[in-house]
Structure formats: C-alpha cells, structure tokens
Design a protein around this motif. Sequence first.
Motif, PDB file in Angstrom:
ATOM      1  N   LEU A 184       0.838  -1.201   0.000  1.00  0.00           N
ATOM      2  CA  LEU A 184       0.000   0.000   0.000  1.00  0.00           C
ATOM      3  C   LEU A 184       0.873   1.250   0.000  1.00  0.00           C
ATOM      4  O   LEU A 184       0.630   2.199  -0.754  1.00  0.00           O
ATOM      5  N   LYS A 185       1.920   1.239   0.830  1.00  0.00           N
ATOM      6  CA  LYS A 185       2.837   2.378   0.858  1.00  0.00           C
ATOM      7  C   LYS A 185       3.596   2.504  -0.462  1.00  0.00           C
ATOM      8  O   LYS A 185       3.766   3.613  -0.986  1.00  0.00           O
ATOM      9  N   LEU A 186       4.037   1.386  -1.004  1.00  0.00           N
ATOM     10  CA  LEU A 186       4.774   1.428  -2.273  1.00  0.00           C
ATOM     11  C   LEU A 186       3.917   2.021  -3.384  1.00  0.00           C
ATOM     12  O   LEU A 186       4.392   2.837  -4.178  1.00  0.00           O
ATOM     13  N   THR A 187       2.657   1.623  -3.431  1.00  0.00           N
ATOM     14  CA  THR A 187       1.747   2.158  -4.448  1.00  0.00           C
ATOM     15  C   THR A 187       1.518   3.645  -4.241  1.00  0.00           C
ATOM     16  O   THR A 187       1.507   4.425  -5.203  1.00  0.00           O
ATOM     17  N   ARG A 188       1.341   4.063  -2.993  1.00  0.00           N
ATOM     18  CA  ARG A 188       1.110   5.489  -2.705  1.00  0.00           C
ATOM     19  C   ARG A 188       2.314   6.339  -3.086  1.00  0.00           C
ATOM     20  O   ARG A 188       2.171   7.421  -3.658  1.00  0.00           O
ATOM     21  N   GLU A 189       3.514   5.833  -2.775  1.00  0.00           N
ATOM     22  CA  GLU A 189       4.722   6.593  -3.076  1.00  0.00           C
ATOM     23  C   GLU A 189       4.948   6.756  -4.576  1.00  0.00           C
ATOM     24  O   GLU A 189       5.557   7.741  -5.016  1.00  0.00           O
ATOM     25  N   ASN A 190       4.488   5.804  -5.348  1.00  0.00           N
ATOM     26  CA  ASN A 190       4.748   5.821  -6.788  1.00  0.00           C
ATOM     27  C   ASN A 190       3.516   6.188  -7.599  1.00  0.00           C
ATOM     28  O   ASN A 190       3.420   5.832  -8.775  1.00  0.00           O
ATOM     29  N   SER A 191       2.573   6.888  -6.977  1.00  0.00           N
ATOM     30  CA  SER A 191       1.361   7.314  -7.671  1.00  0.00           C
ATOM     31  C   SER A 191       1.127   8.794  -7.426  1.00  0.00           C
ATOM     32  O   SER A 191       1.406   9.298  -6.326  1.00  0.00           O
ATOM     33  N   THR A 192       0.627   9.478  -8.429  1.00  0.00           N
ATOM     34  CA  THR A 192       0.146  10.831  -8.202  1.00  0.00           C
ATOM     35  C   THR A 192      -1.148  10.726  -7.404  1.00  0.00           C
ATOM     36  O   THR A 192      -1.825   9.690  -7.435  1.00  0.00           O
ATOM     37  N   PRO A 193      -1.540  11.774  -6.671  1.00  0.00           N
ATOM     38  CA  PRO A 193      -2.767  11.695  -5.868  1.00  0.00           C
ATOM     39  C   PRO A 193      -3.999  11.314  -6.671  1.00  0.00           C
ATOM     40  O   PRO A 193      -4.877  10.606  -6.174  1.00  0.00           O
ATOM     41  N   THR A 194      -4.058  11.744  -7.928  1.00  0.00           N
ATOM     42  CA  THR A 194      -5.248  11.477  -8.741  1.00  0.00           C
ATOM     43  C   THR A 194      -5.202  10.124  -9.440  1.00  0.00           C
ATOM     44  O   THR A 194      -6.094   9.810 -10.231  1.00  0.00           O
ATOM     45  N   ARG A 195      -4.161   9.342  -9.169  1.00  0.00           N
ATOM     46  CA  ARG A 195      -4.090   7.981  -9.721  1.00  0.00           C
ATOM     47  C   ARG A 195      -3.887   6.923  -8.639  1.00  0.00           C
ATOM     48  O   ARG A 195      -3.817   5.734  -8.937  1.00  0.00           O
ATOM     49  N   PHE A 196      -3.801   7.363  -7.397  1.00  0.00           N
ATOM     50  CA  PHE A 196      -3.506   6.448  -6.297  1.00  0.00           C
ATOM     51  C   PHE A 196      -4.564   5.344  -6.167  1.00  0.00           C
ATOM     52  O   PHE A 196      -4.246   4.152  -6.125  1.00  0.00           O
ATOM     53  N   ALA A 197      -5.828   5.720  -6.121  1.00  0.00           N
ATOM     54  CA  ALA A 197      -6.894   4.724  -5.932  1.00  0.00           C
ATOM     55  C   ALA A 197      -6.967   3.762  -7.113  1.00  0.00           C
ATOM     56  O   ALA A 197      -7.167   2.557  -6.929  1.00  0.00           O
ATOM     57  N   THR A 198      -6.803   4.285  -8.325  1.00  0.00           N
ATOM     58  CA  THR A 198      -6.830   3.421  -9.509  1.00  0.00           C
ATOM     59  C   THR A 198      -5.679   2.419  -9.477  1.00  0.00           C
ATOM     60  O   THR A 198      -5.866   1.219  -9.725  1.00  0.00           O
ATOM     61  N   ASN A 199      -4.485   2.913  -9.172  1.00  0.00           N
ATOM     62  CA  ASN A 199      -3.322   2.024  -9.118  1.00  0.00           C
ATOM     63  C   ASN A 199      -3.468   0.971  -8.020  1.00  0.00           C
ATOM     64  O   ASN A 199      -3.118  -0.198  -8.219  1.00  0.00           O
ATOM     65  N   TRP A 200      -3.983   1.378  -6.865  1.00  0.00           N
ATOM     66  CA  TRP A 200      -4.147   0.428  -5.763  1.00  0.00           C
ATOM     67  C   TRP A 200      -5.192  -0.638  -6.111  1.00  0.00           C
ATOM     68  O   TRP A 200      -5.051  -1.799  -5.747  1.00  0.00           O
ATOM     69  N   SER A 201      -6.219  -0.251  -6.839  1.00  0.00           N
ATOM     70  CA  SER A 201      -7.235  -1.231  -7.253  1.00  0.00           C
ATOM     71  C   SER A 201      -6.629  -2.268  -8.193  1.00  0.00           C
ATOM     72  O   SER A 201      -6.966  -3.456  -8.125  1.00  0.00           O
ATOM     73  N   VAL A 202      -5.725  -1.835  -9.069  1.00  0.00           N
ATOM     74  CA  VAL A 202      -5.060  -2.769  -9.990  1.00  0.00           C
ATOM     75  C   VAL A 202      -4.179  -3.745  -9.210  1.00  0.00           C
ATOM     76  O   VAL A 202      -4.165  -4.950  -9.486  1.00  0.00           O
ATOM     77  N   VAL A 203      -3.451  -3.230  -8.215  1.00  0.00           N
ATOM     78  CA  VAL A 203      -2.596  -4.100  -7.399  1.00  0.00           C
ATOM     79  C   VAL A 203      -3.445  -5.132  -6.658  1.00  0.00           C
ATOM     80  O   VAL A 203      -3.098  -6.326  -6.596  1.00  0.00           O
ATOM     81  N   LEU A 204      -4.570  -4.718  -6.103  1.00  0.00           N
ATOM     82  CA  LEU A 204      -5.430  -5.629  -5.345  1.00  0.00           C
ATOM     83  C   LEU A 204      -6.049  -6.721  -6.210  1.00  0.00           C
ATOM     84  O   LEU A 204      -6.342  -7.814  -5.728  1.00  0.00           O
ATOM     85  N   ILE A 205      -6.231  -6.441  -7.485  1.00  0.00           N
ATOM     86  CA  ILE A 205      -6.817  -7.437  -8.379  1.00  0.00           C
ATOM     87  C   ILE A 205      -5.883  -8.643  -8.547  1.00  0.00           C
ATOM     88  O   ILE A 205      -6.337  -9.742  -8.880  1.00  0.00           O
ATOM     89  N   SER A 206      -4.603  -8.457  -8.263  1.00  0.00           N
ATOM     90  CA  SER A 206      -3.665  -9.579  -8.373  1.00  0.00           C
ATOM     91  C   SER A 206      -4.093 -10.742  -7.482  1.00  0.00           C
ATOM     92  O   SER A 206      -3.844 -11.909  -7.813  1.00  0.00           O
ATOM     93  N   VAL A 207      -4.738 -10.434  -6.348  1.00  0.00           N
ATOM     94  CA  VAL A 207      -5.225 -11.484  -5.453  1.00  0.00           C
ATOM     95  C   VAL A 207      -6.285 -12.326  -6.148  1.00  0.00           C
ATOM     96  O   VAL A 207      -6.319 -13.553  -6.006  1.00  0.00           O
ATOM     97  N   ASN A 208      -7.161 -11.674  -6.917  1.00  0.00           N
ATOM     98  CA  ASN A 208      -8.190 -12.406  -7.653  1.00  0.00           C
ATOM     99  C   ASN A 208      -7.581 -13.323  -8.700  1.00  0.00           C
ATOM    100  O   ASN A 208      -8.005 -14.471  -8.868  1.00  0.00           O
ATOM    101  N   PHE A 209      -6.570 -12.812  -9.414  1.00  0.00           N
ATOM    102  CA  PHE A 209      -5.897 -13.641 -10.416  1.00  0.00           C
ATOM    103  C   PHE A 209      -5.191 -14.825  -9.766  1.00  0.00           C
ATOM    104  O   PHE A 209      -5.227 -15.944 -10.289  1.00  0.00           O
TER     105      PHE A 209
END
Length: 378
Positions: free
Chosen positions: A118-143
């Motif tokens: 979560l911290k890694l995603t936040r550090e490497n995302s602009t504020p307006t892309r943070f939630a989108t990027n985190w949602s993509v990372v979380l989808i890895s669990v589904n895969f």
Amino acid sequence: MMGKNSELKALWLAFIAYFTYYYNRKSVTLVFPQLIQEGLTQQDAGTIISSQSVAMALVTFGAGILSDRFPAKHMVCFGLLVCALSTLLFPTGTSVGQYSVYWFINGLGQGFSLPSLLKLTRENSTPTRFATNWSVVLISVNFAGVSNPFITAYLSQTYYWRTSVYISGVLTLLVASTCFIFLDSPGDSSEHGEKSDTSANNNKNKHDDGRWLDIIQHPLVLMCIISRFSVAVTRQGVGDWSQIYLVNEQHLDVYMSSTFISLVEIGGIFGKLIAGRISDILLRRAIAAGGPGAESDGQLKLAARLPVSIAMLSFSALALHLYCFHIKHNTSLPVLAVTALLLGINASGNVVNLSVIATEISPKRAGLCASLVNLSAK
C-alpha cells in the motif's frame, strides 16, 4: 516520461509481488489432501492454517507502523524473503509441530504484504491515480485465487506435494530478488507529486504529527474502522456461508448457489476497478475546481473520496436486504445475478476506497491509520 515509466514499473512489480504473496500463502493449503493421505488429520491441518492466520494478524498492525519509518521496498523484499525461506523449510518437516512453526513464520512474512505494498503504491502514484493504481494491485489477489488451484494441482499431482511447495518457495525468492533489484522506493518521502508542497501539507493536515491517541480518536479513522468492519462481515459472511445458507435454508440447488458465489467474486474484480477509477475522477475534478495548491489539500481529498464509500455502503445494504429477504428457492437467475454482482462490486470496491482514505487522513502516519482500519477486518 521517466516519471510515468517509474510509476508503471513500480505498479507492475507491486502487482507481481502481491500475486506471489497470495500464491505462496495458499501453496500448502491446496496440498492438504496429499498430506492427509500421509497421515495428517483435519485437526492437524486446521492447526497449521491457524498458526499462519494468527501470525498474520499479529504482524499486520506492527508492519503498518513500521511502514511509516522504513522504505517500502525493503519491507516488501523482507516479507517475501521470510515467506520464501519458511516455504522452503516446510517440506523438510516431519511433525505437525514443525509444520506449524514453519507456517507461523510464513504468516509473519505475509503480514508485511498489505502495509508495504500500500505504501509502495502510494509513493509511486500521483494523488489522482492512487486509488486506480491500488485497485489494480489488489486485483492480483483475484488472479492468484483463480490460477493457484490449477497450478498447484498440476504440480502436486505430477511432481508430488513437496516439489510443488519447493517451487512456490523458489518463485517467491526470485520475486523478492527482482523487487530488490528493480524497485526504486522513495523511502520516507511524501507522496509522489507532493514533495514541493510539504509545508502546505503540514499546515492543512493537523493530525500529521499527532500522537497515537489523536489518530485513533480521529472521527474519520473511526468511521473507516466501522465501515471496514461492516465490509469484512459482509464479504466473509457471504463468501463463507452462502453455499450452506442458499442450499439448506433457501433450498436452491448447488448449481444456482455456486453461480451466486462466482458472480460475487466476479463483481469484486469490477468493483475494485470501478471504486478506484470513480474515486480518482472525483478527486481530479475537485482539484481542478480548487485552483492552485488544491492537490496538497488533504481535506479536499477526503471530501472527494468519501461519497464513493458512502454510496457503496448504501448499495451493500440494499444488496444484503435482497439477499436476506428476496432470495428464495424460486428466485429467477437475473435477480440472483443482480444481487450477487451488487454485493461483490460494492463490498470489494469499498476495500480499495477505505484503504486509500485511511492513508490520506494523516500522510505521515499513513501506515498507522491503514493498519488500524485493516485490523478491524481481521
């Protein structure tokens, strides 16, 4: 362009790391049938699983606090390394006690996964892309959840369970090495894109340097904790008990109940993406309307993202009402499908949004806030 490439690289590595964490977490659970054939009892299997779960619950909170002090890159790699070594040791065990100890250690490593990524995603995302990027990372669990049973079944049936577990350990070790080599973690710096606004952030977020008690008593933290708890109850209740409830209580056939559970999971994938995307769109519009300096306004971020969680909680309540009072033995498939998709989309989507909101309540204490919220779901 380099910033965009760096963000994309970090996002893909976070996706691969979380996929590997989850794949490793289930690598032993899926070979229990062969272990039981060797003399392991179901009670023994439960003890092994519980040892991992207890360790994860104990470490997740502490790892969140540590994430406020240590670089995310090091925490991601350390967690993967612990998971890899414990997995490689597991096949050498000869008793339930040894298996439980090795898998307890695995749980300690697993506890680093969510806070660090979560911290890694936040550090490497602009504020307006943070939630989108985190949602993509979380989808890895589904895969991982979809592919893991097939991969493990093939390896364990072809090469025996010990080889399957060894392969999981080696894969986890390779991913840990890859992340250590290629990840560029900003360490303890502010969110990507906000470094120049540090002073503005300090003035506008009164709780950034607050004590633990101040953070715990923050109204938004309490709201996120309660909301995350309700989401966890919904997800686990529906996911774990729907098969029994729909078949035994509502007298649906097994095919219909299985279809319902599958649609909930499918809805969860889309829900994560939808929540992340809508949340970022609302924030982008709020920043555009707020003028210069709006991007560093923590209160503006929260005000933009909160409506998404409120809406999803409302739709979850509607879906639960349909689930409890309108799903009967003669319910049509379209009604069943709509109810399942509503549950999946809104419950899983809110996991994304509440995690993001928690980190933005107090950026300097993001790990503590996120840990408090995620602890309520354990």
